[in-house]
Design an enzyme around this catalytic site. Structure first.
Site, PDB file in Angstrom:
ATOM      1  N   SER B 118       0.872  -1.167   0.000  1.00  0.00           N
ATOM      2  CA  SER B 118       0.000   0.000   0.000  1.00  0.00           C
ATOM      3  C   SER B 118       0.899   1.202   0.000  1.00  0.00           C
ATOM      4  CB  SER B 118      -0.869  -0.021   1.260  1.00  0.00           C
ATOM      5  OG  SER B 118      -1.726   1.070   1.273  1.00  0.00           O
ATOM      6  N   ARG B 367      -0.384  -4.283  -6.680  1.00  0.00           N
ATOM      7  CA  ARG B 367      -1.596  -4.915  -6.134  1.00  0.00           C
ATOM      8  C   ARG B 367      -2.793  -4.189  -6.714  1.00  0.00           C
ATOM      9  NH1 ARG B 367      -5.204  -7.764  -4.524  1.00  0.00           N
ATOM     10  NH2 ARG B 367      -5.565  -8.535  -2.412  1.00  0.00           N
ATOM     11  N   THR B 403      -7.173   1.756   4.688  1.00  0.00           N
ATOM     12  CA  THR B 403      -6.733   0.966   5.834  1.00  0.00           C
ATOM     13  C   THR B 403      -7.597   1.239   7.055  1.00  0.00           C
ATOM     14  OG1 THR B 403      -4.497   1.216   4.978  1.00  0.00           O
ATOM     15  CG2 THR B 403      -4.711   0.300   7.173  1.00  0.00           C
ATOM     16  N   CYS B 564      -0.297  -7.313 -16.690  1.00  0.00           N
ATOM     17  CA  CYS B 564       0.258  -8.066 -15.575  1.00  0.00           C
ATOM     18  C   CYS B 564       1.553  -7.412 -15.131  1.00  0.00           C
ATOM     19  CB  CYS B 564       0.525  -9.515 -15.969  1.00  0.00           C
ATOM     20  SG  CYS B 564       1.365 -10.426 -14.664  1.00  0.00           S
ATOM     21  N   CYS B 589       4.194 -14.672 -10.339  1.00  0.00           N
ATOM     22  CA  CYS B 589       2.993 -13.987  -9.881  1.00  0.00           C
ATOM     23  C   CYS B 589       3.208 -13.258  -8.555  1.00  0.00           C
ATOM     24  CB  CYS B 589       1.868 -15.014  -9.727  1.00  0.00           C
ATOM     25  SG  CYS B 589       0.308 -14.317  -9.213  1.00  0.00           S
ATOM     26  N   CYS B 592      -1.414  -9.976  -7.419  1.00  0.00           N
ATOM     27  CA  CYS B 592      -2.091  -8.680  -7.447  1.00  0.00           C
ATOM     28  C   CYS B 592      -3.554  -8.808  -7.821  1.00  0.00           C
ATOM     29  CB  CYS B 592      -1.386  -7.724  -8.393  1.00  0.00           C
ATOM     30  SG  CYS B 592      -1.639  -8.078 -10.131  1.00  0.00           S
ATOM     31  N   CYS B 595      -5.242  -9.795 -13.310  1.00  0.00           N
ATOM     32  CA  CYS B 595      -5.657 -10.600 -14.456  1.00  0.00           C
ATOM     33  C   CYS B 595      -7.072 -11.111 -14.274  1.00  0.00           C
ATOM     34  CB  CYS B 595      -4.702 -11.760 -14.684  1.00  0.00           C
ATOM     35  SG  CYS B 595      -4.439 -12.806 -13.247  1.00  0.00           S
TER      36      CYS B 595
END
Lengths: 254, 620
Positions: B118, B367, B403, B564, B589, B592, B595
């Site tokens: 984040s 992300r 958050t 991606c 990978c 995130c 996709c």
């Protein structure tokens, strides 16, 4: 006949993580970085547990030297099947200077104390890449050693060890008590599954200080600086052999 | 059938939805069993058991599929801010009232905080409620915001925009944090309170009672090889049963995706919309370092119709660190858009470059995040469970913060669950407890009011003037009227449906990375520390192996190779020479979920890989 196996496990930075040199050049950044059990130590634990499952050994003891976080690594070994753990508390400056000589002194003292008939460790750790601890431990104990083991079997009152050497494979027979270091092809370690992790919480981990074992941790080595390797320069493509020879001459190599 | 007077309205609604489902056929494992009609030339890509069930697979005959099961009072999926806040609050309440409660948290990352990414600039309100003494406990909030800057970028210039108090982005009183470290700290607090944390174990399956309520979860199986057959090390996952299961998987969780379908939770809300956030952490030259400074930009390199912008936060934790990143709304239309390369070229802007010059990049990650806000909130509770955090999606998009609301939702979940669990006169129609009070309480809390007041800002960016129209809208309706306008604007629909065919769009020319400020994809992925056990079925599963080449590549020129952020998808020429095939580099990978969100054919289904795999973020 069945004796005790002492397995050494080391907590190292995970192999997939990109390491970063500390700005003060005293070492590598470890705070918050993902750590896991050294891959060769996993193989060692798996072998020890298999020996116990075949009833050739009666107890597997996992040992780790280091700060509080090492207990997680010992727990993983317990979840893989070790019966109990020993955490040798070493922290701060002592931990930074902890090298194969100090660890092998600790392992030797513990092997005598626990009356182990076999000590199995990984052949090397992926951070230091020293490949010394197993050999030094055997020397301190005056025990035979079977290093780079790709296969271990019990043969009467000794062990038959297939060793991976430069030329191929070597078969040796060593009497017990002995030290074995695990190489890659020895076995495929099992996963530490969640039910086993939960059971492992109930297994004992004893805490011990090096002084209690009569081991002195002073190192005769001093780290002066840790630096990144020099950036790799890009290569140059040449068109002909003549070009290559000219370039080699110019750079002074020929 | 049930005496109407005995149950509250909410409980009856729960039961009604269950009865509806029971009339339909309920499979206990949701899997798409469409057999890939592989044309003779499409090589097999997917081997995961969610697409090819094992009970019909001859290689699995005779394999013991029994699972060890254990009981807890509450099981929480996901050790992020929401999940950990829920766990901590449960244990705090249990301690206060002298009750025993077994709380288990499963987390797919190998250590708590390793999958957390984040910006982040957080509002400490929820943390203050959870731990009024957070400062004394050593929570890693070291950087209070001292400066707030906002600008609109053109290709060469920057137009400053003042951040007046009252605007959603004003950060007075907030802290710049490394969220991964905060989550780690929350994990330590949770363990001290007696929460059982199990990092490295992913929840792979939702378990159901016979009455259709949620029974708990099962962790992932291990030891399945790449082609789907069992290895010698095969072991079944473990079942964790609970009276209530709290799902806090974060944005676009894979179990939540199944639950939405199963319990029809999205019946009355709009589809969720998303963005992808890419982030790097740099050590910069001390002279350029201004600890406490928060900088945001919109505009270049995106056009006004593509939602997105950048952030650059100066941390104050010893080293001269900056956290910077770029967010691109996933409702973009041009399949040639490459969010990673937009990020890399933004760094070269004349007002951004000087800060980074002479610095060193030390981390990278990405992300997906929620943008739907109020309009996209699903039904939050169902028999036996509930959703917390970014999974349903409480992020306040114009404020760029989620958050605090995630943590608050976790805490409210804990409070309502606790009162239900300790209610001795409790009568439940279903074995898994239904806790509709959670949703009611949330509707009466500041989380709801906050999301309601900013609900129209993101949709207002869909108009003729794009993002700038949104800014004008914010100025009038939020800053002056505090979001009280009586209408609620709609989103555009599913993000995956927004792509235009490639032939109708212009390819974008991106500059080559220079290796000092901008970088190539693969070296960035290496910095994320991501890795997976390579001998396992790829966890990016395709419902139909033929669609990528026939649909995604043919019509949209394979957008997955561009969106991606980890280089998982590549279209490579076939070894036989006749055409292209999709290559999935599952090991890269970074979890995130982009996709799964943006695939125009919605053919990609992200499932959880073996626990412990994935990125190894440190304080991201």
């Amino acid at each position: 006949m069945a004796g005790r196996v002492l397995v050494g496990v080391k907590r190292v930075i995970d192999y997939a993580v990109k390491i970063r040199v500390k700005p003060d050049k005293t070492g590598v950044v470890t705070d918050g970085v993902k750590h896991s059990m050294n891959p060769f130590c996993e193989i060692a634990v798996e072998e020890a547990v298999r020996l116990r499952e075949k009833k050739l050994m009666k107890e597997v003891i996992a040992v780790s030297c280091g700060p509080q976080q090492c207990q997680e690594t010992i727990r993983t070994a317990l979840a893989m099947g070790a019966d109990r753990g020993i955490h040798v508390e070493v922290s701060g400056k002592d931990y930074e200077n902890l090298g194969p000589l100090q660890v092998s002194k600790i392992m030797a003292a513990l092997a005598k104390k626990e009356e182990a008939s076999l000590v199995i460790v990984g052949k090397q750790a992926i951070d230091g890449d020293c490949n010394q601890t197993g050999q030094m431990t055997a020397a301190l104990l005056d025990w035979p050693q079977g290093t780079f083991a790709s296969e271990v079997s019990v043969d009467g009152d000794g062990l038959k060890v297939e060793r991976e050497i430069d030329g191929g494979l070597e078969s040796v027979r060593i009497k017990m008590p002995a030290v074995v270091t695990a190489d890659l092809r020895l076995n495929e370690p099992r996963y530490a599954t969640l039910p086993n992790i939960m059971k492992a919480k109930k297994k004992k981990i004893a805490s011990v200080k090096p002084a209690d074992l009569g081991v002195e941790l002073t190192s005769r080595l001093e780290i002066l600086a840790v630096e990144d390797p020099p950036q790799r320069q890009s290569g140059v493509k040449v068109e002909s052999v003549q070009d290559l020879v000219t370039k080699l001459r110019d750079s002074g190599t020929l | 059938m049930f005496p109407a007077c005995k149950y509250t309205l909410q409980a009856r609604q729960c039961l009604c939805s269950l009865k509806v489902l029971q009339r339909e056929h309920l499979p206990s494992l949701i899997c798409a069993t469409r057999w890939s009609s592989s044309s003779s030339t499409t090589p097999r890509i997917t081997s995961h058991y969610t697409v090819y069930p094992r009970d019909k697979d001859p290689r699995w005959e005779g394999v013991n599929m029994e699972r060890f099961a254990d009981e807890a009072d509450v099981v929480i999926v996901g050790a992020g801010p929401a999940g950990l806040s829920a766990a901590i609050r449960l244990k705090q309440l249990a301690g206060e009232q002298g009750k025993e409660l077994r709380v288990c948290v499963v987390e797919k990352a190998s250590q708590i905080g390793a999958h957390t990414l984040s910006g982040a600039c957080i509002e400490p309100s929820a943390l203050q409620e959870l731990f009024p003494d957070w400062k004394e406990r050593g929570a890693p909030l070291h950087t209070p915001v001292t400066e707030d800057k906002f600008g609109i970028l053109t290709e060469k210039y920057r137009i400053p925009v003042p951040i007046l108090p009252g605007l959603p982005m004003n950060n007075h009183g907030n802290y710049i944090v490394r969220l991964g470290h905060l989550v780690s700290w929350l994990g330590e607090q949770a363990e001290e309170l007696g929460v059982e944390l199990y990092p490295g174990y992913a929840a792979a399956e939702v378990l159901f009672h016979e009455d259709g309520s949620v029974k708990g979860i099962a962790t992932n199986d291990v030891g399945i090889s790449k082609d789907g057959s069992p290895k010698d090390t095969f072991e079944r996952g473990m079942e964790l049963h609970a009276k209530v299961t709290i799902f806090g998987e974060g944005c676009h969780g894979h179990l939540a995706k199944q639950l939405y379908k199963h319990f029809n939770l999205r019946q009355h809300c709009e589809p969720q919309t998303y963005a992808i956030g890419l982030k790097e952490v740099w050590v910069i030259d001390e002279k350029k370092w201004k600890p406490g400074r928060v900088e945001h930009t919109v505009g270049w390199p995106l056009d006004r119709h593509s939602y997105g912008g950048s952030f650059l936060y100066h941390l104050n934790e010893g080293e001269p660190l900056v956290a910077l990143g770029f967010v691109v709304g996933l409702d973009y239309q041009n399949p040639y858009m490459n969010p990673f390369r937009e990020f890399q070229r933004w760094k070269h802007h004349p007002t951004v470059l000087p800060t980074l010059e002479g610095g060193k990049r030390i981390a990278y990650g990405a992300r997906a995040l929620n943008e739907g806000g109020f309009q996209s909130l699903p039904k939050l509770t169902f028999p036996g469970g509930m959703l917390v955090g970014c999974s349903p999606g409480f992020m306040n998009v114009p404020k760029i913060k989620g958050t605090h609301s995630a943590m608050k939702s976790g805490m409210m979940a804990a409070e309502t669950v606790f009162s239900k669990l300790t209610n001795e006169n409790l009568q439940s129609e279903t074995k898994g407890l239904c806790v509709p009070e959670y949703e009611e309480n949330l509707k009466n809390s500041w989380v709801w009011k906050e999301l309601y007041s900013v609900r129209n800002i993101r949709p207002s960016c869909h108009g003729l003037f794009g993002v700038y129209g949104g800014m004008v809208y914010t100025g009038i309706f939020y800053w002056i009227l505090r979001g009280k306008e009586p209408w609620t604007l709609k989103h555009k629909g599913l993000d995956s449906a927004q792509l235009k065919p490639a032939k109708d769009c212009m390819p974008i020319e991106y500059p080559k990375p220079d290796g000092k400020i901008s970088f190539d994809l693969l070296s960035s992925v290496a910095l994320s520390g991501t890795n997976h056990e390579h001998d396992q079925p790829p966890h990016l599963t395709l419902k139909n192996d033929n669609i990528p080449v026939n649909n995604n590549l043919a019509i949209y020129d394979g957008p997955e190779q561009r969106f991606c952020p980890a280089g998982v998808y590549e279209y490579v020429p076939k070894e036989t020479g006749d055409g292209m095939r999709l290559q999935i580099n599952a090991q890269n990978c970074v979890h995130c979920k982009t996709c799964d969100i943006k695939d125009p054919s919605q053919n990609i289904n992200w499932v959880v890989p073996e626990g412990g795999g994935g990125p190894a973020y440190n304080g991201m």
